[in-house]
Design a protein around this motif. Sequence first.
Motif, mmCIF file in Angstrom:
data_model
loop_
_atom_site.group_PDB
_atom_site.id
_atom_site.type_symbol
_atom_site.label_atom_id
_atom_site.label_comp_id
_atom_site.label_asym_id
_atom_site.label_seq_id
_atom_site.Cartn_x
_atom_site.Cartn_y
_atom_site.Cartn_z
ATOM 1 N N ARG A 1 0.827 -1.198 0.000
ATOM 2 C CA ARG A 1 0.000 0.000 0.000
ATOM 3 C C ARG A 1 0.868 1.258 0.000
ATOM 4 N N SER A 2 1.934 1.247 0.814
ATOM 5 C CA SER A 2 2.801 2.420 0.900
ATOM 6 C C SER A 2 3.479 2.711 -0.431
ATOM 7 N N MET A 3 3.883 1.659 -1.136
ATOM 8 C CA MET A 3 4.549 1.854 -2.436
ATOM 9 C C MET A 3 3.631 2.570 -3.416
ATOM 10 N N ILE A 4 2.379 2.116 -3.448
ATOM 11 C CA ILE A 4 1.450 2.715 -4.408
ATOM 12 C C ILE A 4 1.180 4.173 -4.055
ATOM 13 N N THR A 5 0.999 4.450 -2.752
ATOM 14 C CA THR A 5 0.797 5.836 -2.334
ATOM 15 C C THR A 5 1.994 6.701 -2.736
ATOM 16 N N PHE A 6 3.195 6.171 -2.506
ATOM 17 C CA PHE A 6 4.403 6.912 -2.863
ATOM 18 C C PHE A 6 4.448 7.199 -4.366
ATOM 19 N N LEU A 7 4.103 6.202 -5.177
ATOM 20 C CA LEU A 7 4.170 6.402 -6.622
ATOM 21 C C LEU A 7 3.093 7.359 -7.124
ATOM 22 N N VAL A 8 1.939 7.358 -6.453
ATOM 23 C CA VAL A 8 0.922 8.344 -6.836
ATOM 24 C C VAL A 8 1.430 9.751 -6.546
ATOM 25 N N LEU A 9 2.024 9.926 -5.363
ATOM 26 C CA LEU A 9 2.616 11.214 -5.012
ATOM 27 C C LEU A 9 3.656 11.623 -6.050
ATOM 28 N N ASN A 10 4.468 10.643 -6.442
ATOM 29 C CA ASN A 10 5.572 10.892 -7.353
ATOM 30 C C ASN A 10 5.080 11.219 -8.767
ATOM 31 N N THR A 11 4.150 10.405 -9.293
ATOM 32 C CA THR A 11 3.766 10.584 -10.699
ATOM 33 C C THR A 11 2.752 11.689 -10.909
ATOM 34 N N SER A 12 2.061 12.111 -9.851
ATOM 35 C CA SER A 12 1.129 13.211 -10.082
ATOM 36 C C SER A 12 1.898 14.520 -10.233
ATOM 37 N N GLY A 13 3.235 14.420 -10.150
ATOM 38 C CA GLY A 13 4.088 15.524 -10.576
ATOM 39 C C GLY A 13 4.049 16.762 -9.707
ATOM 40 N N LEU A 14 4.269 16.572 -8.416
ATOM 41 C CA LEU A 14 4.362 17.712 -7.519
ATOM 42 C C LEU A 14 5.543 18.586 -7.913
ATOM 43 N N THR A 15 5.320 19.592 -8.741
ATOM 44 C CA THR A 15 6.406 20.471 -9.129
ATOM 45 C C THR A 15 6.025 21.903 -8.828
ATOM 46 N N LEU A 16 6.917 22.613 -8.163
ATOM 47 C CA LEU A 16 6.649 24.003 -7.839
ATOM 48 C C LEU A 16 7.088 24.908 -8.977
ATOM 49 N N ILE A 17 8.282 24.623 -9.484
ATOM 50 C CA ILE A 17 8.826 25.448 -10.558
ATOM 51 C C ILE A 17 9.156 24.537 -11.737
ATOM 52 N N PRO A 18 8.308 24.515 -12.765
ATOM 53 C CA PRO A 18 8.599 23.667 -13.932
ATOM 54 C C PRO A 18 9.706 24.286 -14.771
ATOM 55 N N THR A 19 10.951 24.051 -14.356
ATOM 56 C CA THR A 19 12.095 24.749 -14.949
ATOM 57 C C THR A 19 12.272 24.465 -16.445
ATOM 58 N N THR A 20 12.043 23.197 -16.844
ATOM 59 C CA THR A 20 12.245 22.852 -18.251
ATOM 60 C C THR A 20 11.293 23.649 -19.139
ATOM 61 N N ILE A 21 10.018 23.690 -18.724
ATOM 62 C CA ILE A 21 9.016 24.389 -19.510
ATOM 63 C C ILE A 21 9.307 25.886 -19.574
ATOM 64 N N ILE A 22 9.717 26.452 -18.449
ATOM 65 C CA ILE A 22 9.994 27.887 -18.432
ATOM 66 C C ILE A 22 11.137 28.219 -19.385
ATOM 67 N N SER A 23 12.182 27.400 -19.382
ATOM 68 C CA SER A 23 13.297 27.710 -20.288
ATOM 69 C C SER A 23 12.892 27.493 -21.744
ATOM 70 N N LEU A 24 12.024 26.497 -21.986
ATOM 71 C CA LEU A 24 11.543 26.273 -23.357
ATOM 72 C C LEU A 24 10.700 27.463 -23.821
ATOM 73 N N ARG A 25 9.873 27.990 -22.927
ATOM 74 C CA ARG A 25 9.051 29.169 -23.257
ATOM 75 C C ARG A 25 9.959 30.368 -23.557
ATOM 76 N N MET A 26 10.998 30.500 -22.775
ATOM 77 C CA MET A 26 11.953 31.587 -22.985
ATOM 78 C C MET A 26 12.587 31.491 -24.374
ATOM 79 N N MET A 27 12.993 30.255 -24.710
ATOM 80 C CA MET A 27 13.627 30.012 -26.002
ATOM 81 C C MET A 27 12.721 30.416 -27.162
ATOM 82 N N HIS A 28 11.407 30.226 -26.971
ATOM 83 C CA HIS A 28 10.465 30.530 -28.039
ATOM 84 C C HIS A 28 9.956 31.969 -27.956
ATOM 85 N N GLY A 29 10.645 32.806 -27.183
ATOM 86 C CA GLY A 29 10.336 34.227 -27.152
ATOM 87 C C GLY A 29 9.038 34.590 -26.461
ATOM 88 N N SER A 30 8.692 33.865 -25.385
ATOM 89 C CA SER A 30 7.489 34.218 -24.638
ATOM 90 C C SER A 30 7.647 35.596 -23.995
#
Lengths: 191, 172
Positions: A129-158
């Motif tokens: 049960r703990s493993m599944i809970t951990f993986l749900v936490l992990n894959t639901s993508g708790l991200t505060l600062i999506p750095t990759t996307i921000i730099s990609l937006r920058m590259m495309h002149g946002s």
Amino acid sequence: MNKLWAAFIVIGIVFCMATGNAVTINNEMINGGKSALKMVIEMLPLMAIWSGLMNIASKSGLLNKLSIMLSPILNPLFPDIEKGHESLGLITSNMVANIFGLGSAATPFGLKAMKSLQELNHDKKIASRSMITFLVLNTSGLTLIPTTIISLRMMHGSQNPTEIILASILATFFSTFFGLLMNKFLSRKEA
Amino acid sequence: MKVTDFIIPLIALFIIIYGVKKKVQVYDAFIEGAKEGIQTCIEIFPVLITMIFAINILLKSNVLNVVLSFLSPLFEALNIPKDIIPLMFLRPISGSSSLVLVNDIFTSYGPDTYIGRLASVLQGCTDTTIYVLSLYFGSVGIKKTRYALFNGLFADIMGIIASIVFVNLLFY
């Protein structure tokens, strides 16, 4: 996982042959492993360095301290793990790395956390049960600062590359919350 | 220099100083951990090859695009731009190929459009569920994953719905 894997391959190959595209499969059979090898080669030094650091953190008691500090949040989520157990510290480290968008550091922590959870697991072939809970936490993508996307937006002149942060945080919070809610429901149903 | 650039060095610094303070043999502990890390990496290699092989065959067969073309009238009715749909399906399967799709969307529409913002939030708010599940479970030899896949994909669908809702609320 078994069926999913077989389905991916069967659907892929049958569809390719039906559309007269068998060459694609031939190429994939010959070259497909290379991308996995490349990933492992890129991952190996990272794993070595972070696991080295984490071993120091584990020996010095830092991980246990971290897991005790965060136990008010984590204990309700992981009722099967005793307070202050090292696996909670590893789960926390993985989450912290994900939250700050440090994907490369998150994987070693996550794999170590899985190992630690496996030690607590009663049946080593069946996900706990703990493993599944951990993986749900992990894959639901708790991200505060999506750095990759921000730099990609920058590259495309946002005009404002960071304007999506708030929507992103809200959406990630929403998906994690409902993922965990579903997790509670499913774990009760199966138990 | 960004503030986030300081996070990793500070973590490393803190762990080592704390270890020395607690009289841990930091040098030996690091080697021991590194050994363990390399072992894990070798253990997950077969899992990675197995999974990437299946994912690549599925992606390169183009079958997803054909399935999607059947579904597109449904999404049009919901006012979801057609070109974002492949991203929704690819996101849980492969991080690098979904990033390529986001890049394509930015190139054809620009990042500051409705579809560009939606793609940004979508890519940022969920993770590669199928890949992570197979890697993490495979690394410790779990065979029966119970409700993990359903639960993970459910969270992803919630993420997709939330992305659409919040982009509309915050920008329009």
